[in-house]
Scaffold this active site. Structure first.
Site, PDB file in Angstrom:
ATOM      1  N   VAL A  99       0.010  -0.198   0.027  1.00 51.30           N
ATOM      2  CA  VAL A  99      -0.298  -1.728   0.004  1.00 51.30           C
ATOM      3  C   VAL A  99       0.779  -2.409   0.542  1.00 51.30           C
ATOM      4  O   VAL A  99       1.972  -2.137   0.591  1.00 51.30           O
ATOM      5  CB  VAL A  99      -0.422  -2.316  -1.474  1.00 51.30           C
ATOM      6  N   CYS A 100       0.281  -3.493   1.577  1.00 49.85           N
ATOM      7  CA  CYS A 100       1.321  -3.951   2.301  1.00 49.85           C
ATOM      8  C   CYS A 100       2.397  -3.297   3.122  1.00 49.85           C
ATOM      9  O   CYS A 100       1.952  -2.375   3.738  1.00 49.85           O
ATOM     10  CB  CYS A 100       2.149  -4.994   1.280  1.00 49.85           C
TER      11      CYS A 100
END
Lengths: 215, 215
Positions: A99-100
């Site tokens: 994520v991210c």
């Protein structure tokens, strides 16, 4: 299904809790929050601490790895112990995901060489310098590696993984359980749709935060 | 801006972290995670613990209160100490808000008598029995009381609060910082759009969880 989410000082809380809230609801799932040592670890704002429930050494095999992002990720990209753990554990996973800015750790470990991947919109250049092929999509699937865009994209990622692991109907029931029927008050969640002034304001805030953390 | 999010055994993690990730980014904001005692407290799945950074007694005045939901909320609705604290603190707030079943605690404390409010789609009947006027909307504003729908609705709530507290442009920059450009893989985040089989599956899972917690 055994799922591990690594914890490190300076994580972004929603990067962890978005996927967690979806994935623990998979039938038979166990989610481990894994860190170098057990106990509370602070996020990149410093006002929230999550407790690690397993240590990296304890985890030798895992079905799904989801690496969160955060300002603390850059220290890990230069840490031989973390890089070694990521490379090792990736051999055993069915799915390795991020994520991210979590994708920067996968990239630093060499998992994304020449591979299509994504990250927070402000970090795509960094991802490219590690040898990945950055794409602007919410969730990017490349074989058994899934990367996702900034912060809240972890929810979309996790529902995609839930469908891959347990089928569409189970994933749909989870989406309904967390009432994920998003109605953002503004249309500015990506730099392509946000007004220029908002993009600059967001970029300036991110730069200031990064500088404060370095100081 | 001083913001408090209460923590109690059996919270739903995303109900806390969704608003937290938005609200701490407000200029000059301080977010406190407040519980009866300081230290780690487990969520309603039991595999995640967040640390309380303040105790209820320490907080006598606060600008914004955001009450999360979770299976543990029902114990609080029968706890005189929590009900008293909610009533007392509400006198000092600019905004009193809730996510998911957090509205049941506001209702039990008498704050929602005859007031339009919402909750998780499975808990609207319970909300009505407390004397509130339930509505099926993502975020419901009633004077200085804001309630929101299930779990992930806390993100939409928090961005709405951010705009009310600091203006639209600041809220937009925060939305962009957390890249909140949701792209759910399915159109089933509400019982109105989900297929009947999915609604029943989700309801059965919720009932089983509730029963496990009672046992």
């Amino acid at each position: 299904v055994r799922i591990a989410i690594p914890l490190f000082a300076g994580f972004t809380a929603i990067d962890i809790v978005g996927p967690y809230e979806v994935l623990w609801r998979l039938p038979g799932a166990e989610v481990l929050l894994a860190a170098e040592t057990a106990g509370p670890i602070a996020d990149d704002n410093g006002a929230l601490a999550l407790s690690a429930t397993a240590t990296l050494q304890e985890i030798e095999q895992i079905d799904v790895l989801v690496v969160p992002g955060g300002l603390g990720i850059r220290r890990l990209t230069a840490d031989a112990r973390w890089l070694g753990w990521i490379r090792e554990i990736h051999h055993s996973t069915r799915i390795t995901a991020s994520v991210c800015t979590g994708s920067l750790l996968l990239a630093a470990a060499g998992l994304l060489d020449g591979v299509e991947a994504t990250s927070h919109w402000l970090s795509l250049g960094e991802l490219e310098r590690y040898g990945a092929r950055p794409v602007r999509r919410r969730v990017v699937e490349a074989g058994r590696i899934y990367t996702s865009a900034g912060a809240t994209a972890g929810i979309d990622l996790a529902l995609t993984l839930a469908a891959a692991l347990a089928g569409a109907e189970t994933a749909q029931a989870i989406q309904l359980a967390i009432e994920y029927d998003p109605q953002p008050p503004f249309r500015c969640g990506s730099p392509e749709t946000a007004p220029t002034a908002v993009v600059e304001l967001s970029r300036a805030a991110a730069t200031a935060r990064g500088a404060r953390r370095q100081a």
